[in-house]
Motif scaffolding. Structure first.
Motif, PDB file in Angstrom:
ATOM      1  N   UNK A  95       0.891  -1.343  -0.148  1.00 18.50           N
ATOM      2  CA  UNK A  95       0.364  -0.345  -0.107  1.00 18.50           C
ATOM      3  C   UNK A  95       0.722   0.836   0.164  1.00 18.50           C
ATOM      4  N   UNK A  96       1.796   1.329   0.388  1.00 19.68           N
ATOM      5  CA  UNK A  96       3.285   2.264   0.690  1.00 19.68           C
ATOM      6  C   UNK A  96       3.478   2.507  -0.759  1.00 19.68           C
ATOM      7  N   UNK A  97       3.958   1.651  -1.262  1.00 20.17           N
ATOM      8  CA  UNK A  97       4.279   1.617  -2.659  1.00 20.17           C
ATOM      9  C   UNK A  97       3.228   2.078  -3.541  1.00 20.17           C
ATOM     10  N   UNK A  98       2.639   1.178  -3.700  1.00 17.00           N
ATOM     11  CA  UNK A  98       1.615   1.416  -4.570  1.00 17.00           C
ATOM     12  C   UNK A  98       1.049   3.060  -4.815  1.00 17.00           C
ATOM     13  N   UNK A  99       0.774   3.937  -3.771  1.00 18.85           N
ATOM     14  CA  UNK A  99       0.504   4.800  -2.977  1.00 18.85           C
ATOM     15  C   UNK A  99       0.979   6.051  -3.987  1.00 18.85           C
ATOM     16  N   UNK A 100       2.142   5.391  -4.400  1.00 19.41           N
ATOM     17  CA  UNK A 100       3.364   6.363  -4.802  1.00 19.41           C
ATOM     18  C   UNK A 100       3.204   6.610  -6.143  1.00 19.41           C
ATOM     19  N   UNK A 101       2.463   5.626  -7.014  1.00 18.24           N
ATOM     20  CA  UNK A 101       1.948   6.057  -8.590  1.00 18.24           C
ATOM     21  C   UNK A 101       0.696   6.533  -8.546  1.00 18.24           C
TER      22      UNK A 101
ATOM     23  N   UNK B 154      -0.878   7.326 -10.898  1.00 21.50           N
ATOM     24  CA  UNK B 154      -1.626   6.608 -12.205  1.00 21.50           C
ATOM     25  C   UNK B 154      -3.016   5.336 -11.364  1.00 21.50           C
ATOM     26  N   UNK B 155      -2.524   4.713 -10.079  1.00 22.64           N
ATOM     27  CA  UNK B 155      -2.599   3.485  -9.893  1.00 22.64           C
ATOM     28  C   UNK B 155      -4.268   3.777  -9.209  1.00 22.64           C
ATOM     29  N   UNK B 156      -3.939   4.932  -8.738  1.00 22.06           N
ATOM     30  CA  UNK B 156      -5.239   5.622  -8.450  1.00 22.06           C
ATOM     31  C   UNK B 156      -6.682   5.859  -9.241  1.00 22.06           C
ATOM     32  N   UNK B 157      -7.010   5.644 -10.366  1.00 24.79           N
ATOM     33  CA  UNK B 157      -7.487   6.286 -10.893  1.00 24.79           C
ATOM     34  C   UNK B 157      -8.897   4.841 -11.425  1.00 24.79           C
ATOM     35  N   UNK B 158      -9.324   5.223 -10.673  1.00 22.99           N
ATOM     36  CA  UNK B 158     -10.741   4.420 -11.658  1.00 22.99           C
ATOM     37  C   UNK B 158     -11.837   4.520 -12.691  1.00 22.99           C
ATOM     38  N   UNK B 159     -12.294   3.509 -12.860  1.00 20.52           N
ATOM     39  CA  UNK B 159     -13.342   3.484 -14.487  1.00 20.52           C
ATOM     40  C   UNK B 159     -14.303   3.176 -13.822  1.00 20.52           C
ATOM     41  N   UNK B 160     -15.671   3.353 -14.088  1.00 23.51           N
ATOM     42  CA  UNK B 160     -17.216   3.159 -13.807  1.00 23.51           C
ATOM     43  C   UNK B 160     -16.821   2.472 -12.402  1.00 23.51           C
ATOM     44  N   UNK B 161     -15.807   3.335 -12.115  1.00 21.04           N
ATOM     45  CA  UNK B 161     -16.361   3.228 -10.152  1.00 21.04           C
ATOM     46  C   UNK B 161     -14.849   2.058  -9.658  1.00 21.04           C
TER      47      UNK B 161
ATOM     48  N   UNK C  95       4.367   5.360 -13.337  1.00 24.19           N
ATOM     49  CA  UNK C  95       5.359   5.722 -12.926  1.00 24.19           C
ATOM     50  C   UNK C  95       5.226   5.974 -11.197  1.00 24.19           C
ATOM     51  N   UNK C  96       5.954   6.043 -10.911  1.00 25.43           N
ATOM     52  CA  UNK C  96       5.705   6.957  -8.907  1.00 25.43           C
ATOM     53  C   UNK C  96       6.032   8.414  -9.064  1.00 25.43           C
ATOM     54  N   UNK C  97       5.575   9.290  -8.341  1.00 28.17           N
ATOM     55  CA  UNK C  97       5.516  10.677  -8.062  1.00 28.17           C
ATOM     56  C   UNK C  97       6.585  11.212  -8.200  1.00 28.17           C
ATOM     57  N   UNK C  98       7.406  10.171  -7.686  1.00 29.07           N
ATOM     58  CA  UNK C  98       8.664  11.119  -7.959  1.00 29.07           C
ATOM     59  C   UNK C  98      10.078  10.914  -9.035  1.00 29.07           C
ATOM     60  N   UNK C  99       9.488  10.095 -10.262  1.00 26.79           N
ATOM     61  CA  UNK C  99       9.511  10.381 -11.605  1.00 26.79           C
ATOM     62  C   UNK C  99       9.014  11.575 -12.006  1.00 26.79           C
ATOM     63  N   UNK C 100       7.554  11.848 -12.265  1.00 30.93           N
ATOM     64  CA  UNK C 100       6.942  12.555 -12.639  1.00 30.93           C
ATOM     65  C   UNK C 100       7.842  14.046 -12.042  1.00 30.93           C
TER      66      UNK C 100
END
Length: 158
Positions: A8-14, A16-23, A37-42
């Motif tokens: 969960x800690x590492x997933x939160x760094x990305x 794009x992975x928080x995106x939802x489609x149709x819920x 990519x993680x937030x550090x890359x952007x």
């Protein structure tokens, strides 16, 4: 004993992975076309685009800083893959573009009767550049088939 990997800690760094489609959580299945990519890359890309974005090889300060940044990244990547100092790590637009460039360069030395071997397990980005290069040089393309029953290459076909 090491602590368990905190997904969960590492997933939160990305982001794009928080995106939802149709819920429902979005699913990203085309890594070769652009991985999340993680937030550090952007943040690093934003810094590069806003502070040192310039043509390479210039004598002006942003070009010099840009070249130094790219060289640091190249050295870090080479060290990461265990090949520091060889100069084998290069950067480009993407894997497909780099493979097309390499195939075009190498096929200048090929001719009729030469052979290029690709496999049915490779991503198209590592097949089409070689097939097109072989076609332009008059070389033969050999395709190693996949064993459907277990998803491996048919080594007997080699």
């Amino acid at each position: 004993m090491s602590a368990p990997f905190d997904v969960d800690r590492w997933r939160a760094r990305f982001p794009g992975l928080a995106r939802t489609v149709n819920g429902r959580p979005a699913v990203f299945l085309d890594g070769p076309a652009g991985s999340q990519v993680p937030d550090s890359v952007t943040a690093a890309v934003a810094r590069a685009m806003t502070h040192v974005n310039a043509n390479h090889g210039g004598s002006f300060v942003t070009s010099i800083e840009n070249d130094a940044m790219v060289e640091r990244a190249r050295r870090a990547a080479a060290e990461f893959v265990g090949d520091p100092g060889s100069g084998a790590v290069v950067f480009g637009a993407n894997m497909t573009t780099l493979t097309f460039a390499l195939a075009r360069a190498l096929c200048r030395t090929w001719g009729p009767g030469d052979e290029v071997v690709v496999t049915r397990l490779d991503h198209d980005a590592n097949v089409t550049p070689w097939v097109r290069a072989a076609e332009s040089a008059g070389a033969i393309v050999r395709r190693v088939p996949m064993r459907i029953e277990d998803g491996t290459l048919d080594l007997d076909a080699f």
